[in-house]
Write a protein that holds these residues in place. Structure first.
Motif, short mmCIF file in Angstrom:
data_model
loop_
_atom_site.label_atom_id
_atom_site.label_comp_id
_atom_site.label_asym_id
_atom_site.label_seq_id
_atom_site.Cartn_x
_atom_site.Cartn_y
_atom_site.Cartn_z
N ARG A 19 0.83 -1.21 0.00
CA ARG A 19 0.00 0.00 0.00
C ARG A 19 0.87 1.26 0.00
O ARG A 19 0.62 2.19 -0.78
CB ARG A 19 -0.91 0.00 1.24
CG ARG A 19 -1.88 1.19 1.30
CD ARG A 19 -2.42 1.36 2.70
NE ARG A 19 -1.33 1.63 3.64
CZ ARG A 19 -1.46 1.57 4.96
NH1 ARG A 19 -2.61 1.24 5.50
NH2 ARG A 19 -0.42 1.81 5.74
N LYS A 55 -6.93 -7.50 -0.26
CA LYS A 55 -7.33 -6.35 0.54
C LYS A 55 -7.17 -5.05 -0.25
O LYS A 55 -8.02 -4.15 -0.19
CB LYS A 55 -6.49 -6.29 1.82
CG LYS A 55 -6.98 -5.24 2.81
CD LYS A 55 -6.32 -5.39 4.16
CE LYS A 55 -6.89 -4.35 5.14
NZ LYS A 55 -6.22 -4.38 6.44
N HIS A 58 -9.95 -4.68 -2.61
CA HIS A 58 -11.14 -4.22 -1.89
C HIS A 58 -11.11 -2.71 -1.69
O HIS A 58 -12.13 -2.04 -1.74
CB HIS A 58 -11.22 -4.94 -0.54
CG HIS A 58 -12.43 -4.60 0.27
ND1 HIS A 58 -13.71 -4.92 -0.15
CD2 HIS A 58 -12.57 -3.97 1.47
CE1 HIS A 58 -14.58 -4.49 0.75
NE2 HIS A 58 -13.92 -3.91 1.74
N GLU A 59 -9.90 -2.17 -1.46
CA GLU A 59 -9.74 -0.73 -1.26
C GLU A 59 -9.70 0.05 -2.57
O GLU A 59 -9.69 1.28 -2.57
CB GLU A 59 -8.45 -0.45 -0.47
CG GLU A 59 -8.52 -0.90 0.97
CD GLU A 59 -7.26 -0.58 1.74
OE1 GLU A 59 -6.38 0.12 1.20
OE2 GLU A 59 -7.15 -1.01 2.89
N ASP A 142 -17.67 3.61 7.26
CA ASP A 142 -17.01 2.45 6.66
C ASP A 142 -16.82 2.64 5.15
O ASP A 142 -15.78 2.28 4.60
CB ASP A 142 -17.83 1.18 6.93
CG ASP A 142 -17.16 -0.07 6.37
OD1 ASP A 142 -16.02 -0.35 6.78
OD2 ASP A 142 -17.75 -0.73 5.51
N ILE A 143 -17.81 3.20 4.49
CA ILE A 143 -17.70 3.44 3.04
C ILE A 143 -16.54 4.38 2.75
O ILE A 143 -15.70 4.12 1.87
CB ILE A 143 -19.02 4.02 2.47
CG1 ILE A 143 -20.12 2.95 2.48
CG2 ILE A 143 -18.82 4.53 1.04
CD1 ILE A 143 -21.52 3.49 2.20
N ASP A 145 -14.04 4.99 4.72
CA ASP A 145 -12.81 4.34 5.16
C ASP A 145 -12.26 3.41 4.08
O ASP A 145 -11.05 3.35 3.84
CB ASP A 145 -13.07 3.56 6.46
CG ASP A 145 -11.78 3.07 7.09
OD1 ASP A 145 -10.86 3.89 7.25
OD2 ASP A 145 -11.68 1.87 7.40
N ARG A 146 -13.16 2.67 3.42
CA ARG A 146 -12.74 1.75 2.36
C ARG A 146 -12.20 2.50 1.14
O ARG A 146 -11.44 1.96 0.35
CB ARG A 146 -13.89 0.82 1.96
CG ARG A 146 -14.05 -0.34 2.91
CD ARG A 146 -15.03 -1.37 2.41
NE ARG A 146 -16.41 -0.96 2.66
CZ ARG A 146 -17.35 -0.89 1.74
NH1 ARG A 146 -17.08 -1.15 0.47
NH2 ARG A 146 -18.58 -0.53 2.06
N MET A 147 -12.63 3.75 1.00
CA MET A 147 -12.15 4.58 -0.11
C MET A 147 -10.92 5.39 0.28
O MET A 147 -10.36 6.12 -0.53
CB MET A 147 -13.26 5.57 -0.53
CG MET A 147 -14.48 4.92 -1.14
SD MET A 147 -15.90 6.09 -1.20
CE MET A 147 -15.25 7.38 -2.23
N SER A 148 -10.46 5.23 1.53
CA SER A 148 -9.45 6.15 2.07
C SER A 148 -8.14 6.13 1.31
O SER A 148 -7.49 7.18 1.15
CB SER A 148 -9.20 5.86 3.55
OG SER A 148 -8.68 4.55 3.72
N SER A 149 -7.71 4.95 0.83
CA SER A 149 -6.44 4.88 0.11
C SER A 149 -6.52 5.63 -1.22
O SER A 149 -5.60 6.37 -1.59
CB SER A 149 -6.04 3.42 -0.13
OG SER A 149 -5.73 2.79 1.09
#
Length: 205
Positions: A19, A55, A58-59, A142-143, A145-149
């Protein structure tokens, strides 16, 4: 080579290394991710590498074993979600944000004016995190957070390329939240993110 650490499994360490390499540009968009090569380089089996890739997929950082290179459509789709969720969050922040979080928001704005690039990046991220947290909606959080990267990649773009008025807009959003003006805070956040989008699209063109 991974550090020997029982408390942090190989899959987690591998994920963090991959990452970070994507986020710092060492693995640019379009780079093919070869499991065997990375496993050999990090001194682990292919299993933790496979878990790390899953993972990162997923991100949204890896797709079809390649580092993502977002197209205009991808950018627009992601920002549409952000504009809706963070606009609503800004309205919630104006209604519910506690005094200590208001002070933290103000601190983020001040760092944005005088900090180093790295400090501004961190303050920018923290500014948006505080506001999203004010929604008190775990599904929304959560949505995001999953887009954070992916968000980080675009945030780095607007900071490193010095998007005009970025910190001024944060200041205005903060002032609206502090004044408990939810409607204005929502409008300003939506306008702010739309400006981020247009800036990124301009750099892509």
């Amino acid at each position: 080579m991974l550090e020997s650490n029982r408390s942090r499994p190989a899959s987690h360490q591998s994920y963090e290394i991959l990452r970070d390499r994507i986020l710092n540009g060492e693995l640019p968009g379009g780079t093919k991710i070869v499991e065997e090569k990375i496993a050999a380089e990090l001194g682990v089996s292919r299993t933790p590498i496979r878990e790390s890739i899953r993972k990162l997929e997923h991100e949204g950082l890896i797709e079809n074993k390649k580092v993502v290179k977002p197209a205009e459509k991808d950018l627009r789709n992601m920002f549409q979600v952000r504009i809706l969720l963070e606009g609503y969050s800004a309205q919630c922040a104006a209604a519910y944000l506690k005094e200590n979080d208001l002070q933290s928001l103000h601190q983020c704005v001040e760092i944005g004016k005088t900090g180093t690039v790295e400090e501004i990046m961190e303050a920018n991220e923290r500014f948006h995190e505080i506001i999203v947290g004010a929604s008190n909606n775990p599904v929304m959080i959560d949505i995001i957070d999953r887009m954070s990267s992916i968000i980080y990649l675009f945030r780095k773009t607007v900071v490193f390329y010095n998007r005009p008025h970025l910190i001024d807009e944060h200041e205005q959003i903060y002032q609206a939240i502090k004044a408990r003006n939810g409607e204005k805070a929502e409008m300003l956040m939506k306008t702010h993110l739309q400006a981020d989008l247009e800036f990124c699209l301009h750099l892509l063109s």
